[in-house]
Every structure is written in structure tokens, then in C-alpha cells.
Design a protein around this motif. Structure first.
Motif, short mmCIF file in Angstrom:
data_model
loop_
_atom_site.label_atom_id
_atom_site.label_comp_id
_atom_site.label_asym_id
_atom_site.label_seq_id
_atom_site.Cartn_x
_atom_site.Cartn_y
_atom_site.Cartn_z
N GLN A 1 -17.58 11.33 9.50
CA GLN A 1 -17.30 10.54 8.24
C GLN A 1 -15.86 10.26 8.34
OE1 GLN A 1 -17.86 12.64 4.32
NE2 GLN A 1 -19.01 14.26 5.48
N MET A 2 -15.60 9.02 7.79
CA MET A 2 -14.13 8.51 7.48
C MET A 2 -13.90 7.86 6.21
SD MET A 2 -13.47 7.18 11.49
CE MET A 2 -15.15 6.17 11.75
N PRO A 3 -13.90 8.61 5.19
CA PRO A 3 -13.52 8.16 4.00
C PRO A 3 -12.20 7.75 3.73
CG PRO A 3 -13.79 10.42 3.74
CD PRO A 3 -13.97 10.18 5.16
N TYR A 4 -12.07 6.62 2.98
CA TYR A 4 -10.60 6.18 2.80
C TYR A 4 -10.21 6.90 1.44
CZ TYR A 4 -11.08 2.42 6.01
OH TYR A 4 -11.49 1.75 7.27
N LEU A 5 -8.93 7.22 1.51
CA LEU A 5 -8.15 7.79 0.33
C LEU A 5 -7.66 6.64 -0.40
CD1 LEU A 5 -6.60 11.17 1.65
CD2 LEU A 5 -8.93 10.38 0.70
N ASN A 6 -7.16 5.55 0.38
CA ASN A 6 -6.72 4.33 0.06
C ASN A 6 -7.22 3.18 0.64
OD1 ASN A 6 -4.89 2.50 -1.86
ND2 ASN A 6 -3.67 2.35 0.11
N ASP A 7 -8.07 2.28 0.06
CA ASP A 7 -8.69 1.13 0.94
C ASP A 7 -8.17 -0.08 0.58
OD1 ASP A 7 -9.78 0.89 -1.59
OD2 ASP A 7 -11.87 1.47 -0.76
N THR A 8 -6.86 -0.26 0.21
CA THR A 8 -6.23 -1.67 0.11
C THR A 8 -6.26 -2.21 1.51
OG1 THR A 8 -4.84 -0.50 -1.77
CG2 THR A 8 -4.12 -2.59 -0.98
N ASP A 9 -6.54 -3.52 1.65
CA ASP A 9 -6.51 -3.94 3.02
C ASP A 9 -5.14 -3.84 3.61
OD1 ASP A 9 -8.07 -5.07 4.87
OD2 ASP A 9 -7.65 -7.29 4.18
N GLY A 10 -5.11 -3.32 4.69
CA GLY A 10 -3.65 -3.49 5.46
C GLY A 10 -2.81 -2.36 5.17
N GLY B 1 -6.83 6.98 5.51
CA GLY B 1 -8.31 7.79 5.62
C GLY B 1 -8.23 8.97 6.24
N LEU B 2 -9.52 9.81 6.19
CA LEU B 2 -9.44 10.86 6.63
C LEU B 2 -10.70 10.81 7.81
CD1 LEU B 2 -9.55 13.33 3.58
CD2 LEU B 2 -7.53 13.06 5.19
N ARG B 3 -10.38 11.52 9.14
CA ARG B 3 -11.64 11.58 10.07
C ARG B 3 -11.86 13.04 9.86
NH1 ARG B 3 -9.61 9.49 15.39
NH2 ARG B 3 -10.07 7.64 14.20
N LEU B 4 -13.24 13.29 9.60
CA LEU B 4 -13.54 14.72 9.35
C LEU B 4 -14.95 14.83 10.34
CD1 LEU B 4 -14.26 13.88 5.62
CD2 LEU B 4 -12.67 15.55 6.73
N GLU B 5 -14.42 14.82 11.71
CA GLU B 5 -15.24 15.21 12.60
C GLU B 5 -15.53 16.72 13.03
OE1 GLU B 5 -16.45 12.80 16.39
OE2 GLU B 5 -14.95 14.21 16.93
N ALA C 1 -9.06 18.19 9.10
CA ALA C 1 -9.19 16.72 9.13
C ALA C 1 -8.06 15.93 10.11
CB ALA C 1 -9.16 16.14 7.73
N LEU C 2 -8.24 14.90 10.26
CA LEU C 2 -7.25 13.82 10.97
C LEU C 2 -6.97 12.95 9.82
CD1 LEU C 2 -8.36 13.77 14.74
CD2 LEU C 2 -6.40 14.87 13.66
N LEU C 3 -5.58 12.75 9.36
CA LEU C 3 -5.26 11.70 8.74
C LEU C 3 -4.83 10.31 8.97
CD1 LEU C 3 -3.88 11.69 5.35
CD2 LEU C 3 -2.19 10.59 6.84
N THR C 4 -5.56 9.33 8.91
CA THR C 4 -5.17 8.14 9.70
C THR C 4 -4.80 7.09 8.54
OG1 THR C 4 -7.45 7.15 8.95
CG2 THR C 4 -7.34 8.26 11.15
N ALA C 5 -3.73 6.11 9.12
CA ALA C 5 -3.29 5.18 8.41
C ALA C 5 -2.98 3.80 9.02
CB ALA C 5 -1.65 6.11 7.79
N ASP C 6 -3.05 3.00 8.19
CA ASP C 6 -2.49 1.55 8.77
C ASP C 6 -1.09 1.50 8.81
OD1 ASP C 6 -5.44 0.57 8.58
OD2 ASP C 6 -5.08 -0.53 6.61
N PRO C 7 -0.57 0.81 9.49
CA PRO C 7 0.92 0.62 9.84
C PRO C 7 1.64 0.43 8.42
CG PRO C 7 0.10 -0.52 11.72
CD PRO C 7 -1.17 0.03 10.82
N GLY C 8 0.64 -0.62 7.67
CA GLY C 8 1.21 -1.26 6.42
C GLY C 8 1.38 0.09 5.12
N ALA C 9 0.35 1.23 5.61
CA ALA C 9 0.70 2.34 4.49
C ALA C 9 1.66 3.21 4.93
CB ALA C 9 -0.48 3.16 4.71
#
Ligand SMILES: C[S@@+](CC[C@H](N)C(=O)[O-])C[C@H]1O[C@@H](n2cnc3c(N)ncnc32)[C@H](O)[C@@H]1O
Length: 417
Positions: free
Chosen positions: A234-243, A247-251, A299-307
Motif C-alpha cells: 500500500q502506498m497512500p498519499y498524505l498529500n497528493d498535489t502534483d509535484g 506518501g507512506l510506503r506500508l510494506e 512505514a517509510l515516508l516518501t516525498a517529491d522534491p517539491g514537497a
């Protein structure tokens, strides 16, 4: 095998081998003479036709097929340093029968050099186009006795079993039974294995009855295994504004209700600093794996560079920073890092908490990093054992249990005084 390459390819290859040798010496795991010799012998340009020779002999993976819709690599010719490490860990000897799962041609040619005329190399790929390409390249380079097959590696390759060694060159979530069944007793499997979202290249020894223990664990990254063994977390977004996605990686982690965590992200965060320092270029992989072992709601937190640029989050690594979900399900904390305010060239770990119990979650994460620092830093990694999925709890060794489809994986850390 004799290379027909130009002198310039030869000199670039020699330079690449020197670089791989230096890289390995730098991490304290010297390259074996056999693998060094194989690297010096195989003309990598034959497996990357059309690519500029300088690129060919840069120590990097080269993507050869991409899924443009998903934006992910499907196939590549792997980086020489990574391949060399895996071949060394596999301890491939002359006369061995080796199965490679995930083809490209280059690695199969290296294995062919290692097993020599008395050995046997089988290389399979789930993708017929990859096998066609590997076939053309191998034949072009004079490696005509590598047996190639189009098959899903989940089932191994029974027609050519048993194998002394199995080398997997795609990221696996699990270890299917076929790999154990097709290895000789005491045989070795080298596999990039996903563990709660982190990938570690495990060198596994099979002790029979589907019982494996890890002889080594190294950092690596590979394209995902597809086919029957494919697994998406599962990789839900906590903020899904483009760029500016966060997200969270829930493996192998908790099931979460995303909405409260989305709300938590936009609330004022709390930052707590841990008494744990590192040098700027120091790897965090040992701490990452330890945290993944001890945190239940991991969880692992993932982020676009823009975030990150917009200061929505300040993670230590955009592709996956250790995080924990608080027991209220509405708060979380993730690791951060700052230049130490007083000490030169030292960086300090901390945690940023969001949500009603974000401050507690951040405190908890800092306390865990401090525990790692006191008791595990610089020590050996965990003992890793894999047993069949049907093994009951009371027959498991102690440690963090990560349940997969075919196996139960147990990670046990000895405490260093
Ligand atoms: C990184 S590439 C292999 C690189 C290669 N060993 C080399 O010589 O550099 C990974 C390959 O694994 C293949 N693959 C993915 N899932 C597979 C599966 N279930 N069975 C066999 N091959 C698979 C992909 O199609 C891809 O070609």
C-alpha cells in the motif's frame, strides 16, 4: 573467451575494474580475484550496443526497458559494482551449475567466466523480449553455451535443476519453495529481498526443509519481480498535489486509515532532537533496518522534491525515511536530520511528529534512535532466518517476524554492550 573490442574499450574496462575494486575495498569487502578477472574479461559494450563507450564503462545500471505508464524500469543491465558483490557472495566456483533469474546477458557472461567449461549457466527471464536481446548479445560476444529460457522465476527452472547457486537479479518480496527445492543441499541463493519496504541483498544458505539462514546482507536496489511473485505494498498519499506528493510506503506494515493521517500532515508539527550524530556522508542503512525491526506500526515516508522544497516535510531521504504510525491511528512521526548547531561536520538525527499524539510519536522515534546508537551502532546486522510459512509461532527463533506468502522471516539483533 577472447574479447574483440577496441583498445579504447579495453582501457575503459580496465579503469572500470579498478573502480569496482576500489569501491569494494572502501566498504571493507575486497573483490575476489576470480570476479575481478571475469569483469576484466567480459566486454560490457556487447550487452549495451549503441551506447557510448564511456557510458558503457561507467559503473552504473543502464535501463534497457521501461514501463512508461508507471514510470518504472522493467529491465536493465545491472551496475558492475552490484553484480560483482552478488557474484562474490554467491561464491561461484569452476564447474558449478548456476541459475540466474532476471536476464540481461552481461551477468550471465560473467557467471559463464566463473563456472568455466565444466560448469553450466541457465539464465531465465519472464520477458521474451529481454531473452531475445540477451541471446543476441551473448552470441555476439561469443558466449554460446548459456542456456536461456523464458519463464517465471517464481517456479525456478526445474528442467535444468539442481543448481549449486541461484542468483536473483530482480527485487523479490518472498522466497518461493521452488528455489529451495532446486538447490543442492548447502547451496547458496543470492537475492535482493524486500523487508518492510527496505531492500537488502541477502546471501542465503539452504539447510533443507525450506530453512534458510543469511550469511551476508548488503545494500542493493533492483527492479521489482513481476509474475506470480509480484507484490505491491500500500502506498497512500498524505498529500497528493502534483509535484509535492507525500506518501507512506506500508510494506509488511500496518493497515492504516489514511484520512486522519492526511489531516495530521497539515497540522503544526513538533520536532524533537535525538542525541545521535552522524557524519554527512555516513550511511543510515543499519539504523533503517533496526528501526524496521523494532517498530510495529512501521512505514517509510516518501516525498517529491517539491514537497521538501515547500517545507511540507523534511525527511532524511525522499525515497523512504523511517516513520512510525502512532497507536491513535491519527498521528505519525518520521526521521529528520539537521546540521548540528555546535559541532562542526556533525549532523543530528531528530523526529518530526504530526497529529494529536505527534509529539509523543516523535519522542518515541528519538528514543529508539538513541537505543540503536547505544546498543547496535557499528555492530553486525541482525541474524536473519527464513522458515516455511506454515511454521507455528512456538517453533520460530526469537526476533521480529515478517510474514510473507511462502515464508516467515525472522530478524534477531544481538545487543552489543
Ligand atoms: C535488473 S534486470 C536483470 C539484469 C541482468 N541480470 C544483467 O545481466 O544485468 C531484471 C530482470 O528481471 C526480470 N524479471 C522480473 N520478474 C521476473 C520473474 N518473475 N521471472 C524472471 N525474470 C523476471 C525482468 O524482466 C528484468 O529483465
Amino acid at each position: 573467451m577472447t574479447s574483440t573490442s577496441t583498445p579504447s574499450a579495453n582501457s575503459l574496462r580496465e579503469a572500470m575494474v579498478r573502480e569496482v575494486v576500489a569501491n569494494r575495498a572502501h566498504v571493507g569487502v575486497p573483490l575476489s580475484p576470480a570476479v575481478e578477472k571475469a569483469l576484466a574479461q567480459v566486454p560490457r559494450e556487447a550487452f549495451l550496443p549503441g551506447l557510448d563507450l564511456k557510458e558503457v564503462y561507467t559503473d552504473q545500471a543502464v535501463v534497457t526497458k521501461r514501463d512508461n505508464k508507471r514510470g518504472v524500469a522493467l529491465s536493465s543491465v545491472s551496475a558492475p559494482t552490484v553484480i560483482a558483490l552478488m557474484l562474490d557472495r554467491a561464491d561461484i566456483r569452476p564447474g558449478h551449475r548456476v541459475l540466474e533469474i532476471g536476464s540481461g546477458g552481461y551477468n550471465a557472461a560473467l557467471i559463464s567466466e566463473l563456472v568455466g567449461a565444466d560448469g553450466q549457466v541457465t539464465s531465465i527471464d519472464i520477458d521474451a523480449e529481454v531473452i531475445d536481446r540477451a541471446h543476441r548479445c551473448l552470441v555476439g560476444a561469443g558466449y554460446t553455451d548459456v542456456h536461456l529460457g523464458v519463464a517465471d522465476g517464481e517456479y525456478g527452472f526445474a528442467d535444468r535443476a539442481p543448481f549449486d547457486r541461484i542468483v536473483i537479479t530482480a527485487g523479490a518480496w518472498d522466497v518461493p519453495a521452488a528455489w529451495a527445492e532446486q538447490l543442492v543441499p548447502g547451496g547458496r541463493l543470492v537475492v535482493p529481498k524486500r523487508i518492510r519496504g527496505l531492500t537488502r541483498c541477502l546471501t542465503l544458505e539452504h539447510h533443507g526443509q525450506g530453512l534458510w539462514s543469511a550469511l551476508a546482507q548488503d545494500m542493493c536496489g533492483f527492479v521489482r519481480i513481476t509474475g506470480a511473485g509480484e507484490h505491491w505494498e500500500q502506498m497512500p498519499y498524505l498529500n497528493d498535489t502534483d509535484g509535492r506528493r507525500v506518501g507512506l510506503r506500508l510494506e509488511d506494515g500496518p493497515d492504516v486509515d489514511v484520512q486522519p493521517l492526511r489531516e495530521a500532515l497539515i497540522q503544526e508539527p513538533t520536532t524533537v532532537w535525538a542525541e545521535v550524530l552522524i557524519a554527512y556522508d555516513e550511511a543510515t542503512d543499519a539504523q533503517d533496518l533496526w528501526l524496521a525491526t523494532v517498530i510495529d506500526d512501521w512505514a517509510l515516508l516518501t516525498a517529491d522534491p517539491g514537497a521538501v522544497k515547500a517545507k511540507i516535510v523534511k525527511p532524511t531521504w525522499n525515497h523512504g525515511t523511517p516513520a512510525l504510525i502512532a497507536a491513535d491511528g491519527a498521528s505519525f512521526a518520521y526521521r529528520t536530520l539537521r546540521r548540528h548547531p555546535d559541532l562542526e561536520n556533525r549532523w543530528q538525527f531528530g523526529a518530526i511528529g504530526h497529529g494529536p499524539s505527534g509529539p509523543d510519536a516523535a519522542q518515541q522515534l528519538c528514543a529508539l534512535m538513541e537505543e540503536w546508537d547505544r546498543h547496535h551502532r557499528g555492530g553486525p546486522g541482525p541474524d536473519i532466518t527464513l522458515v516455511p510459512a506454515h511454521t507455528p509461532d512456538d517453533q520460530l527463533p526469537s526476533g521480529r517476524v515478517v510474514n510473507k506468502r511462502h515464508t516467515r522471516m525472522v530478524l534477531h539483533w544481538a545487543t552489543t554492550p
